[in-house]
Structure formats: C-alpha cells, structure tokens
Design a protein around this motif. Structure first.
Motif, short mmCIF file in Angstrom:
data_model
loop_
_atom_site.label_atom_id
_atom_site.label_comp_id
_atom_site.label_asym_id
_atom_site.label_seq_id
_atom_site.Cartn_x
_atom_site.Cartn_y
_atom_site.Cartn_z
N GLU A 115 6.48 -35.42 -43.21
CA GLU A 115 5.11 -35.80 -43.54
C GLU A 115 4.23 -35.70 -42.29
OE1 GLU A 115 4.01 -36.56 -46.57
OE2 GLU A 115 5.97 -36.46 -47.49
N PRO A 116 2.95 -35.45 -42.43
CA PRO A 116 2.27 -35.11 -43.67
C PRO A 116 2.65 -33.71 -44.14
CG PRO A 116 0.73 -35.00 -41.84
CD PRO A 116 2.04 -35.49 -41.29
N GLY A 117 2.69 -33.55 -45.46
CA GLY A 117 3.16 -32.30 -46.03
C GLY A 117 2.13 -31.53 -46.82
N SER A 118 0.85 -31.83 -46.61
CA SER A 118 -0.22 -31.18 -47.36
C SER A 118 -0.25 -29.68 -47.09
CB SER A 118 -1.56 -31.80 -46.98
OG SER A 118 -2.59 -31.25 -47.78
N ARG A 119 -0.60 -28.93 -48.10
CA ARG A 119 -0.79 -27.48 -47.99
C ARG A 119 -2.20 -27.16 -48.47
NH1 ARG A 119 3.10 -28.58 -45.70
NH2 ARG A 119 5.24 -27.93 -46.02
N LYS A 120 -2.75 -26.08 -47.96
CA LYS A 120 -4.11 -25.70 -48.36
C LYS A 120 -4.22 -25.55 -49.88
CE LYS A 120 -5.38 -23.48 -44.07
NZ LYS A 120 -5.72 -22.26 -43.37
N ARG A 121 -3.20 -24.99 -50.48
CA ARG A 121 -3.23 -24.74 -51.91
C ARG A 121 -3.02 -26.04 -52.72
NH1 ARG A 121 -0.12 -19.83 -54.93
NH2 ARG A 121 -0.75 -20.43 -57.02
N TYR A 122 -2.28 -26.98 -52.14
CA TYR A 122 -1.99 -28.26 -52.79
C TYR A 122 -2.36 -29.40 -51.85
CZ TYR A 122 0.75 -25.13 -55.71
OH TYR A 122 1.15 -24.10 -56.51
N PRO A 123 -3.65 -29.69 -51.74
CA PRO A 123 -4.06 -30.71 -50.76
C PRO A 123 -3.55 -32.10 -51.12
CG PRO A 123 -5.90 -30.07 -52.16
CD PRO A 123 -4.77 -29.15 -52.49
N GLN A 124 -3.10 -32.78 -50.10
CA GLN A 124 -2.66 -34.17 -50.21
C GLN A 124 -3.45 -34.95 -49.16
OE1 GLN A 124 1.54 -33.40 -49.58
NE2 GLN A 124 1.94 -33.60 -51.76
N LEU A 125 -4.57 -35.48 -49.57
CA LEU A 125 -5.53 -36.03 -48.63
C LEU A 125 -5.54 -37.56 -48.56
CD1 LEU A 125 -8.50 -33.66 -49.52
CD2 LEU A 125 -6.73 -33.34 -47.79
N CYS A 126 -4.72 -38.20 -49.39
CA CYS A 126 -4.71 -39.66 -49.44
C CYS A 126 -3.37 -40.20 -48.96
CB CYS A 126 -5.03 -40.13 -50.85
SG CYS A 126 -6.73 -39.72 -51.32
N MET A 127 -3.34 -41.49 -48.62
CA MET A 127 -2.16 -42.07 -47.99
C MET A 127 -1.55 -43.21 -48.81
SD MET A 127 -1.90 -43.65 -44.15
CE MET A 127 -2.01 -42.05 -43.35
N TRP A 128 -0.22 -43.18 -48.86
CA TRP A 128 0.56 -44.27 -49.45
C TRP A 128 1.53 -44.81 -48.42
CZ3 TRP A 128 3.19 -42.28 -54.58
CH2 TRP A 128 2.24 -42.13 -55.59
N LEU A 129 1.96 -46.04 -48.65
CA LEU A 129 3.17 -46.58 -48.03
C LEU A 129 4.26 -46.31 -49.06
CD1 LEU A 129 1.84 -49.93 -46.57
CD2 LEU A 129 2.48 -47.88 -45.32
N TYR A 130 5.22 -45.49 -48.71
CA TYR A 130 6.20 -44.96 -49.65
C TYR A 130 7.52 -45.74 -49.58
CZ TYR A 130 8.92 -41.39 -52.12
OH TYR A 130 9.73 -40.72 -53.01
N ALA A 131 7.90 -46.34 -50.70
CA ALA A 131 9.11 -47.17 -50.74
C ALA A 131 10.36 -46.39 -50.35
CB ALA A 131 9.27 -47.78 -52.14
#
Length: 152
Positions: A115-131
């Motif tokens: 992480e972060p693992g966002s890609r231009k084609r699949y944006p992941q712009l928000c944040m979680w605390l991941y269990a």
C-alpha cells in the motif's frame, strides 16, 4: 514494559477531556466509532452532522492509540478515517488529512504491505484502517463502504 503500561493507563483512564455525545475520550481527544457503514464521502458528511470530522490521526501517538483501541474491540471491521490522496498522478500519492476547514500534509505513513496500491485506471483516493493488516492504512476506492471514526 512498566512505562508502556503507565502510558496506556494515562491514555485510556486518566483523561480530563470532556466530550459531547456521542463522542468518548480516548487519550487527549474525543472520538466516535460508528456501528453503521458508509462510503468515505458519506462518512465525511456524517461526521460533520455529529459536530466533528473524519478522524485525522495527525501524530504517530494518536494513530497508535486508535490502533490499540480497534485491536481491543476485536470486531474485524475496517474504518474510514480522514486521509485522502490529492494527486493520484504522483507515485505513492499526495496524502493529506482532511477537515471541513481545510487539509494538512501527513507527517508519517503507516500503510500496510503493498500500500498504497492506487492505479491511474483504478484510483483509490480514500483511506481506511484495515483490520486484515492490524489496522494499518490502506487506500480504497471512495465508494467502498466501511465503518468510520469521527473526531471532535
């Protein structure tokens, strides 16, 4: 070890902070841990309606207190927090803490593996605390739903 126990005691028990409903004192701040789920944008608005904002874990100490609290809850739920990527064109992004009154650049990162693992084609712009990563940060699509943490 004794110092760590004293620190945890001070963080969880000896808090003079007065919090308004539905917030509860944790360390020197007030938080609300939702039991409902929402997208990041919905959670942002829900927190404003509760008189706060999505939790901005601006210091490593604040993050560790929240992480310890979530681990103790043992519910396996993920939580949205107030981190957002402002420029997906930059490798690893331009992560900031967001409040209704503005934003501030993050001073540390606690992202999980890959992480972060966002890609231009699949944006992941928000944040979680991941269990699944013991409540480390992950970037997610902003339409994904999770519980959320508000800060007063």
């Amino acid at each position: 070890m004794k110092k760590a126990v004293i620190l945890l005691y001070l963080c969880f028990v000896v808090s003079a902070k007065r919090c308004s409903y539905p917030y509860r004192a944790l360390g020197s701040r007030c938080y609300y841990f939702s039991t409902d789920t929402a997208s990041w944008d919905e959670a942002f608005v829900n927190c404003i309606h509760k008189g706060g904002y999505l939790a901005n874990l601006e210091t490593l100490d604040e993050y560790l207190i929240i992480r310890y609290k979530l681990a103790g809850m043992k519910n396996g739920q993920h939580y949205s927090i107030g981190g957002r990527d402002f420029n997906r064109q930059v490798k690893e992004g331009n992560w900031r803490w967001v409040k209704a009154s503005g934003n501030s650049k993050m001073s540390y990162f606690a992202f999980g593996p890959t992480e972060p693992g966002s890609r231009k084609r699949y944006p992941q712009l928000c944040m979680w605390l991941y269990a699944g990563y013991k409540y480390q940060f992950i970037d997610v699509d902003c339409t994904s739903v999770a519980r959320y943490i508000c800060e007063e």
